[in-house]
Design a protein around this motif. Sequence first.
Motif, PDB file in Angstrom:
ATOM      1  N   MET A   1    -126.772  24.422 -29.715  1.00  0.00           N
ATOM      2  CA  MET A   1    -125.799  25.361 -30.288  1.00  0.00           C
ATOM      3  C   MET A   1    -124.429  25.202 -29.641  1.00  0.00           C
ATOM      4  SD  MET A   1    -127.891  28.895 -31.091  1.00  0.00           S
ATOM      5  CE  MET A   1    -128.589  29.117 -29.454  1.00  0.00           C
ATOM      6  N   LEU A   2    -124.393  24.950 -28.331  1.00  0.00           N
ATOM      7  CA  LEU A   2    -123.112  24.713 -27.662  1.00  0.00           C
ATOM      8  C   LEU A   2    -122.474  23.418 -28.165  1.00  0.00           C
ATOM      9  CD1 LEU A   2    -123.996  25.754 -24.000  1.00  0.00           C
ATOM     10  CD2 LEU A   2    -122.497  26.979 -25.609  1.00  0.00           C
ATOM     11  N   ALA A   3    -123.295  22.402 -28.405  1.00  0.00           N
ATOM     12  CA  ALA A   3    -122.771  21.148 -28.947  1.00  0.00           C
ATOM     13  C   ALA A   3    -122.186  21.365 -30.342  1.00  0.00           C
ATOM     14  CB  ALA A   3    -123.877  20.099 -28.987  1.00  0.00           C
ATOM     15  N   PHE A   4    -122.846  22.181 -31.143  1.00  0.00           N
ATOM     16  CA  PHE A   4    -122.323  22.490 -32.476  1.00  0.00           C
ATOM     17  C   PHE A   4    -121.014  23.269 -32.374  1.00  0.00           C
ATOM     18  CE2 PHE A   4    -122.682  25.046 -36.545  1.00  0.00           C
ATOM     19  CZ  PHE A   4    -122.313  23.981 -37.359  1.00  0.00           C
ATOM     20  N   LEU A   5    -120.944  24.177 -31.415  1.00  0.00           N
ATOM     21  CA  LEU A   5    -119.718  24.939 -31.195  1.00  0.00           C
ATOM     22  C   LEU A   5    -118.559  24.016 -30.840  1.00  0.00           C
ATOM     23  CD1 LEU A   5    -118.270  27.688 -30.811  1.00  0.00           C
ATOM     24  CD2 LEU A   5    -119.113  27.681 -28.453  1.00  0.00           C
ATOM     25  N   ALA A   6    -118.830  22.986 -30.039  1.00  0.00           N
ATOM     26  CA  ALA A   6    -117.779  22.029 -29.666  1.00  0.00           C
ATOM     27  C   ALA A   6    -117.480  21.047 -30.797  1.00  0.00           C
ATOM     28  CB  ALA A   6    -118.205  21.267 -28.416  1.00  0.00           C
ATOM     29  N   PHE A   7    -118.483  20.775 -31.636  1.00  0.00           N
ATOM     30  CA  PHE A   7    -118.314  19.798 -32.713  1.00  0.00           C
ATOM     31  C   PHE A   7    -117.374  20.308 -33.809  1.00  0.00           C
ATOM     32  CE2 PHE A   7    -119.923  17.916 -36.748  1.00  0.00           C
ATOM     33  CZ  PHE A   7    -119.616  16.589 -36.468  1.00  0.00           C
ATOM     34  N   ILE A   8    -117.386  21.607 -34.051  1.00  0.00           N
ATOM     35  CA  ILE A   8    -116.567  22.173 -35.132  1.00  0.00           C
ATOM     36  C   ILE A   8    -115.084  21.910 -34.922  1.00  0.00           C
ATOM     37  CG2 ILE A   8    -115.854  24.318 -36.257  1.00  0.00           C
ATOM     38  CD1 ILE A   8    -118.697  25.341 -35.915  1.00  0.00           C
ATOM     39  N   PRO A   9    -114.473  22.244 -33.776  1.00  0.00           N
ATOM     40  CA  PRO A   9    -113.042  21.954 -33.622  1.00  0.00           C
ATOM     41  C   PRO A   9    -112.731  20.462 -33.596  1.00  0.00           C
ATOM     42  CG  PRO A   9    -113.966  22.785 -31.566  1.00  0.00           C
ATOM     43  CD  PRO A   9    -115.000  22.987 -32.615  1.00  0.00           C
ATOM     44  N   VAL A  10    -113.699  19.644 -33.148  1.00  0.00           N
ATOM     45  CA  VAL A  10    -113.453  18.204 -33.124  1.00  0.00           C
ATOM     46  C   VAL A  10    -113.243  17.672 -34.523  1.00  0.00           C
ATOM     47  CG1 VAL A  10    -114.525  15.961 -32.633  1.00  0.00           C
ATOM     48  CG2 VAL A  10    -114.657  17.805 -30.944  1.00  0.00           C
ATOM     49  N   VAL A  11    -114.082  18.088 -35.466  1.00  0.00           N
ATOM     50  CA  VAL A  11    -113.964  17.576 -36.830  1.00  0.00           C
ATOM     51  C   VAL A  11    -112.912  18.326 -37.638  1.00  0.00           C
ATOM     52  CG1 VAL A  11    -116.349  16.798 -36.866  1.00  0.00           C
ATOM     53  CG2 VAL A  11    -115.800  19.083 -37.672  1.00  0.00           C
ATOM     54  N   MET A  12    -112.317  19.355 -37.049  1.00  0.00           N
ATOM     55  CA  MET A  12    -111.305  20.104 -37.783  1.00  0.00           C
ATOM     56  C   MET A  12    -109.890  19.846 -37.274  1.00  0.00           C
ATOM     57  SD  MET A  12    -113.209  23.766 -38.327  1.00  0.00           S
ATOM     58  CE  MET A  12    -111.730  24.501 -38.971  1.00  0.00           C
ATOM     59  N   PHE A  13    -109.740  19.560 -35.999  1.00  0.00           N
ATOM     60  CA  PHE A  13    -108.404  19.443 -35.420  1.00  0.00           C
ATOM     61  C   PHE A  13    -108.074  18.035 -34.939  1.00  0.00           C
ATOM     62  CE2 PHE A  13    -109.672  23.901 -34.686  1.00  0.00           C
ATOM     63  CZ  PHE A  13    -108.676  24.533 -35.411  1.00  0.00           C
ATOM     64  N   THR A  14    -108.943  17.086 -35.198  1.00  0.00           N
ATOM     65  CA  THR A  14    -108.670  15.699 -34.818  1.00  0.00           C
ATOM     66  C   THR A  14    -108.828  14.812 -36.049  1.00  0.00           C
ATOM     67  OG1 THR A  14    -110.949  15.123 -34.253  1.00  0.00           O
ATOM     68  CG2 THR A  14    -109.639  16.203 -32.536  1.00  0.00           C
ATOM     69  N   SER A  15    -108.626  13.536 -35.823  1.00  0.00           N
ATOM     70  CA  SER A  15    -108.762  12.593 -36.934  1.00  0.00           C
ATOM     71  C   SER A  15    -110.202  12.452 -37.407  1.00  0.00           C
ATOM     72  CB  SER A  15    -108.240  11.216 -36.498  1.00  0.00           C
ATOM     73  OG  SER A  15    -108.943  10.758 -35.350  1.00  0.00           O
TER      74      SER A  15
ATOM     75  N   GLY B   1    -117.494  32.831 -32.892  1.00  0.00           N
ATOM     76  CA  GLY B   1    -118.029  34.055 -32.292  1.00  0.00           C
ATOM     77  C   GLY B   1    -119.523  34.188 -32.490  1.00  0.00           C
ATOM     78  N   ILE B   2    -120.015  33.815 -33.682  1.00  0.00           N
ATOM     79  CA  ILE B   2    -121.454  33.905 -33.948  1.00  0.00           C
ATOM     80  C   ILE B   2    -122.229  32.940 -33.061  1.00  0.00           C
ATOM     81  CG2 ILE B   2    -123.222  33.410 -35.686  1.00  0.00           C
ATOM     82  CD1 ILE B   2    -121.264  34.552 -37.775  1.00  0.00           C
ATOM     83  N   LEU B   3    -121.733  31.721 -32.898  1.00  0.00           N
ATOM     84  CA  LEU B   3    -122.428  30.750 -32.052  1.00  0.00           C
ATOM     85  C   LEU B   3    -122.467  31.216 -30.598  1.00  0.00           C
ATOM     86  CD1 LEU B   3    -121.120  27.411 -33.573  1.00  0.00           C
ATOM     87  CD2 LEU B   3    -123.490  28.187 -33.509  1.00  0.00           C
ATOM     88  N   ILE B   4    -121.365  31.781 -30.118  1.00  0.00           N
ATOM     89  CA  ILE B   4    -121.356  32.312 -28.752  1.00  0.00           C
ATOM     90  C   ILE B   4    -122.348  33.464 -28.630  1.00  0.00           C
ATOM     91  CG2 ILE B   4    -119.945  33.523 -27.038  1.00  0.00           C
ATOM     92  CD1 ILE B   4    -117.540  31.915 -28.081  1.00  0.00           C
ATOM     93  N   PHE B   5    -122.386  34.336 -29.639  1.00  0.00           N
ATOM     94  CA  PHE B   5    -123.338  35.453 -29.645  1.00  0.00           C
ATOM     95  C   PHE B   5    -124.779  34.941 -29.625  1.00  0.00           C
ATOM     96  CE2 PHE B   5    -126.150  38.037 -32.323  1.00  0.00           C
ATOM     97  CZ  PHE B   5    -126.188  39.215 -31.589  1.00  0.00           C
ATOM     98  N   LEU B   6    -125.066  33.907 -30.404  1.00  0.00           N
ATOM     99  CA  LEU B   6    -126.427  33.370 -30.450  1.00  0.00           C
ATOM    100  C   LEU B   6    -126.832  32.769 -29.109  1.00  0.00           C
ATOM    101  CD1 LEU B   6    -126.465  31.649 -33.981  1.00  0.00           C
ATOM    102  CD2 LEU B   6    -127.425  33.868 -33.337  1.00  0.00           C
ATOM    103  N   VAL B   7    -125.912  32.078 -28.462  1.00  0.00           N
ATOM    104  CA  VAL B   7    -126.224  31.485 -27.157  1.00  0.00           C
ATOM    105  C   VAL B   7    -126.502  32.581 -26.131  1.00  0.00           C
ATOM    106  CG1 VAL B   7    -125.302  30.118 -25.251  1.00  0.00           C
ATOM    107  CG2 VAL B   7    -124.947  29.362 -27.609  1.00  0.00           C
ATOM    108  N   ILE B   8    -125.682  33.632 -26.120  1.00  0.00           N
ATOM    109  CA  ILE B   8    -125.894  34.737 -25.177  1.00  0.00           C
ATOM    110  C   ILE B   8    -127.217  35.442 -25.464  1.00  0.00           C
ATOM    111  CG2 ILE B   8    -125.008  36.978 -24.419  1.00  0.00           C
ATOM    112  CD1 ILE B   8    -122.193  35.913 -24.903  1.00  0.00           C
ATOM    113  N   SER B   9    -127.504  35.681 -26.739  1.00  0.00           N
ATOM    114  CA  SER B   9    -128.757  36.351 -27.105  1.00  0.00           C
ATOM    115  C   SER B   9    -129.962  35.513 -26.696  1.00  0.00           C
ATOM    116  CB  SER B   9    -128.786  36.617 -28.609  1.00  0.00           C
ATOM    117  OG  SER B   9    -127.714  37.448 -29.005  1.00  0.00           O
ATOM    118  N   ALA B  10    -129.889  34.211 -26.948  1.00  0.00           N
ATOM    119  CA  ALA B  10    -130.990  33.333 -26.552  1.00  0.00           C
ATOM    120  C   ALA B  10    -131.167  33.323 -25.036  1.00  0.00           C
ATOM    121  CB  ALA B  10    -130.741  31.917 -27.068  1.00  0.00           C
ATOM    122  N   SER B  11    -130.057  33.361 -24.309  1.00  0.00           N
ATOM    123  CA  SER B  11    -130.142  33.401 -22.840  1.00  0.00           C
ATOM    124  C   SER B  11    -130.888  34.643 -22.372  1.00  0.00           C
ATOM    125  CB  SER B  11    -128.738  33.368 -22.236  1.00  0.00           C
ATOM    126  OG  SER B  11    -128.038  32.207 -22.629  1.00  0.00           O
ATOM    127  N   LEU B  12    -130.623  35.778 -23.011  1.00  0.00           N
ATOM    128  CA  LEU B  12    -131.323  37.007 -22.650  1.00  0.00           C
ATOM    129  C   LEU B  12    -132.810  36.910 -22.969  1.00  0.00           C
ATOM    130  CD1 LEU B  12    -128.727  39.681 -23.861  1.00  0.00           C
ATOM    131  CD2 LEU B  12    -129.269  39.042 -21.499  1.00  0.00           C
TER     132      LEU B  12
END
Length: 762
Positions: free
Chosen positions: A505-519, A652-663
């Motif tokens: 999920m963290l990798a997906f969170l990082a992947f989104i801006p990569v494919v949106m704000f870069t070439s 925000g949803i991905l961050i929420f999911l990671v925190i929830s899974a951690s709990l």
Amino acid sequence: MLGGLMSPRSPGPKRFSWLTANDDYSVVEERHEVSFPVKKRRFGVEDFHESEMDRTIGYDISSLGGPICLQQFSPSGETISDMQTQGTLAAEYHQLEAGGKLTGGLGGGMVVGAKLQVDTNSSAVGSRFNQLSVPSTGGIVRGNTVRDVGQREAKERGEIVAIKETMARVDLSSLGGVDHAGTDSDSYGNSLHRRNTTDQDKQSYFYPADPDMPNWRPFTMRPTYIIILVLISLGLAGVQEWLYQTSVSFARREPPSGILDITSPQDVTLWNFFCWKYLPTIIFVSYGVLWQIADYQVKRLEPFYQLSQPSGSTAAKSLNMDYLTFYNFLTPFKAARCRQWAVLYSALGTLMATSLAPIFQNASFVTEYYQDPHNHNLPKTFVRIDPVWSRLLTVTLAIVAMLGTLLFFKLMRKSGLLSDPSGIAGIAAMANKSHILMDFRNMDLAKHDEIHEKLKHRRYILYKSCLWQGEYITHGSDQIDHGKVRNPHPIMLRLYTGIIFMLAMLAFLAFIPVVMFTSANIVTNKLPWLLTALATMIKLIWGALECDVRTIEPFYILSRRHAPSSVLTLDYTAAAYGYLPIRAFLNKNYLVALIGFGSVMTDVLTVCVSSFSVNGKQFVKSNLNNGPDASEKSGQTETFKSFWISYGLASGILIFLVISASLVYARRRHPFLPREPSTIASVLAFIHQSKMLYDFVSTETYNTEKMARHLKMKGKTYGLGWFRGRDGEDHCGVDEEPLVSEYKHGVPYREAHEPWKENWGV
């Protein structure tokens, strides 16, 4: 004086034998005249009558609330002699239970009307079910199997028939007494039930047809709901085909156009923009949720449908069957292997509706850049329907509709349930009438494969809202592998699985801006469905995590000891989508509520990322009013607000999911059970020696609400751990408090129960 008394004039139960002319086998019929009057001329034996004075008079003590030794007495009225008597009775009850005799009304419904003993030592005998060969006048046709014979006899007699297969001639002198499937005919009477490990373990039981078989099922498994799913599938397929044909006709016009023409996103009305970017995804995500709700119930109740068949089902396909915690993508293969077609149709339809349909829908909407040759200053973007993806979506929806139709016909069978079998209490209520509890002796800590090995020689049946022993299987050839490993913790709740999932999920969170704000945004331009597919995968994995948390939560509450009676009827596996977080929050099970809310958020995530096939650099420039060049044409499919709202929600949803899974992994990663409580057999092994079962005698007809009131009136608390069972021995499972000690996974019993006896190296 306790127990059943025999009338002084009673000569005792009658015995009859009928030997075939060819002496291939013999049949012995035993009958109790009080409960089951003999019909005229059965197996060549004439009818007989017995006077009222000759009948056995029984005294039923099952209404006394369990064994007398376990009831509460007023100390003020007791004498030393009374207490000694109670101690003697307690020892006797423990001895009876240890010998396989159910007490306190348990097993009281197993009243056998006729017992047939068959010698199958014949060259004409078949292999698996020991085919019988008898004269045509004997009422049993040559070549029929024991199952056929037993079912026909039970149907004709209208009573339970027991058949014991032997390989030797019948010794009539060894037959005796009234047979109530183990009812002790001595001074303990009707409330004490015998189980002989050499005889009854290998007896087959057959039951007459239930003319009023109940057919409870949730709304999501009823014909109305399934028809709605089929109509929605066909309707969506029709709308998709209409959109495609409309897009084609607009493209052929001169000048060409699309189903939506965009000069600038700011010029598109809010409604048109919403219908283009978000509404289709919302519709298909909701459509998938509707299928998920039905699929969840089909998987949960399939074991009971298998048990409700006239001949019942093997344990591997019913008591030991678990679809809920099984891998979603492998469920159709497992269902096909077990020939459980309702689950197959439901699982396939759900996978296609939740996984393929949203991806195909997202990919079917494409944008095409168009430069008017007569006006170079007015570029346009057309929204059109891609023919390949559109046809894939239409075919998928048509297949789902067909699967829904097949599911509709498969669900026409009766479930055999009076009400929702919710939680531990629902299963306990079903097990109070027969001797099925004794099949789980010495299985407190058994793993799933060990339970299967023990139960594979028996078929089981759901009859009159109770679980019963059925046909004895000589060879036990059913060796279906359910994929259960020996680790007692659900796979999605193990720490290494959680780490991999959270990193993904963290990798997906990082992947989104990569494919949106870069070439790298060329990836989403070429594969606009990629982010939707990844979000769908996260949704499916989160659903598996949620299912495991749902399943173990009642047992986790019990493991903390002194739980209220409501936990026995608590069953989050039956909670509807969207209602789960509300119900769990009201029950103060906040972790379950958090996970349930996360499931809703995964659907929102899928909707948000479906609009991310854009060049995000367009929305960080100070001047957004300048028209983009051809290399930045993707910026014309989003507005400034829609882009940042969608991006903010997704992140925000991905961050929420990671925190929830951690709990979840912080609180639930440790095993606290000897095995997963995901099957009917697993729960029965936890409660087979529990004293609390006395409270479930004659409750098989209670619905969830009535059962909750019944248990609340008892005023007891419950726990999971080591307890003193009805046989006087220590067992691990669920019982009423006080328990002997808690259960600690991996800790030997003595260390958990008597730590002072351990060698501490002093």
